[in-house]
Scaffold this motif. Structure first.
Motif, short mmCIF file in Angstrom:
data_model
loop_
_atom_site.label_atom_id
_atom_site.label_comp_id
_atom_site.label_asym_id
_atom_site.label_seq_id
_atom_site.Cartn_x
_atom_site.Cartn_y
_atom_site.Cartn_z
N THR A 193 -7.19 3.93 13.44
CA THR A 193 -6.43 3.68 12.22
C THR A 193 -4.94 3.79 12.45
N LEU A 210 -3.76 0.36 12.83
CA LEU A 210 -3.59 -0.26 11.51
C LEU A 210 -2.20 0.04 10.96
N VAL A 213 -2.88 -2.60 2.42
CA VAL A 213 -3.40 -2.07 3.67
C VAL A 213 -4.68 -1.32 3.35
N ASN A 239 -8.40 0.64 5.16
CA ASN A 239 -9.49 0.95 6.08
C ASN A 239 -10.73 1.13 5.20
N GLU A 279 -8.57 -2.76 8.59
CA GLU A 279 -9.35 -2.27 9.72
C GLU A 279 -10.80 -2.67 9.49
N VAL A 325 -8.20 -4.70 13.98
CA VAL A 325 -7.29 -4.86 12.84
C VAL A 325 -7.04 -6.36 12.62
N GLU A 361 -4.95 -9.14 10.10
CA GLU A 361 -3.83 -9.22 9.16
C GLU A 361 -3.51 -10.66 8.83
#
Length: 284
Positions: A106, A109, A192, A194, A245, A278, A280
């Motif tokens: 993480t 991330l 953002v 996880n 993530e 990850v 994006e």
């Protein structure tokens, strides 16, 4: 680990050795390191200080404290929960079974999120599924001008996150809600997350530390990754980004979803083990 045993008095050195053997026999992958950290916690010493005093006997109360921690770890309770705190990037955070333990994956991330925030003036950021608050607090710590919020459905996790905000002195807003009902209204410059991404069928095969101790609702929730992605496009500002993530084998599917949703500059970044971790994209 008893004083006056046939092996002699319980010094730091003998307790370290016995604890290491005990933890190794119970499946710890890092028994010596675990023993060092647990004994350091029990005695209020740094790990290096243990080795400067290996011949020092433990008092009965010190021995009881050490034994309690070692027995808990021997039951495969995660080391982080036994210690009650753990480092994430630059922050020491409270950790307990109310939320997942922050992991090295993480941190990647957060690295990607910080790159997307670079050069933005007072960006608005939301961390979906904030748990302990590790991501939200790290982003605020390393991008002080950001206005950061953490979002989670668990009141217990949010209470832990608030404790960590107080511990670190960082100003982050925490919001309660269910990501499947949509994300809080933005516009956000960065979403953002996880999110839970473990397949429920895989939970029985997880290590006991994860399977038996960490909150299952934070590990597995069918469709959570897609729900965050779809929710993000409704609340992102123009030019805003999303960073997710994901589990092993999920990156390609997630990247395809971001492109289908209209995000551009979609990118996948591997973790330290080379697993695509990850994903994006940027909303135009």
């Amino acid at each position: 680990m008893t004083s006056g045993s046939p092996e002699g008095p319980s010094t730091i050195g003998t307790v370290l050795r016995r604890s290491t053997d005990y933890l190794a026999a119970r499946g710890s992958e890092t028994p010596r390191l675990d023993a060092e950290r647990l004994l350091s916690k029990a005695l209020g010493l740094e790990r290096i200080e243990l080795y400067m005093a290996l011949e020092r006997p433990l008092t009965p109360s010190e021995l009881d404290s050490a034994r309690e921690l070692v027995v808990r770890r021997g039951a495969r309770e995660p080391l982080q929960y036994v210690l009650g705190e753990w480092w994430f990037r630059r922050l020491m955070l409270n950790v307990d079974p109310r939320a997942l333990i922050p992991r090295p994956e993480t941190e990647i991330l957060v690295d990607r999120a910080l790159l997307l925030l670079d050069g933005r003036d007072a960006p608005r950021v939301i961390d979906v599924g904030t748990g302990s608050g590790a991501i939200a607090l790290s982003l605020k710590d390393e991008c002080p001008g950001a206005r950061v919020s953490g979002f989670d459905f668990s009141p217990d996790a949010l209470a832990l996150a608030a404790d960590n905000a107080a511990r670190t002195g960082l100003e982050v807003d925490f919001l309660e809600g269910d990501l499947f009902d949509g994300l809080p209204l933005g516009p956000w410059d960065l979403v953002v997350s996880n999110p839970p991404y473990v397949d429920a069928a895989d939970v029985p095969d997880l290590e006991p530390e994860v399977r038996d101790w960490e909150p299952h609702e934070a590990l597995t929730a069918d469709g959570a990754v897609a729900a965050v992605a779809r929710g993000a496009v409704d609340v992102l500002a123009a030019g805003g980004g999303i960073v997710l993530e994901v589990g092993a084998g999920q990156a390609e599917t997630t990247a395809d979803l971001l492109e289908k949703l209209g995000l551009h500059d979609v990118r996948v970044t591997p973790d330290l083990r080379g697993i695509d971790r990850v994903v994006e994209g940027v909303w135009r």
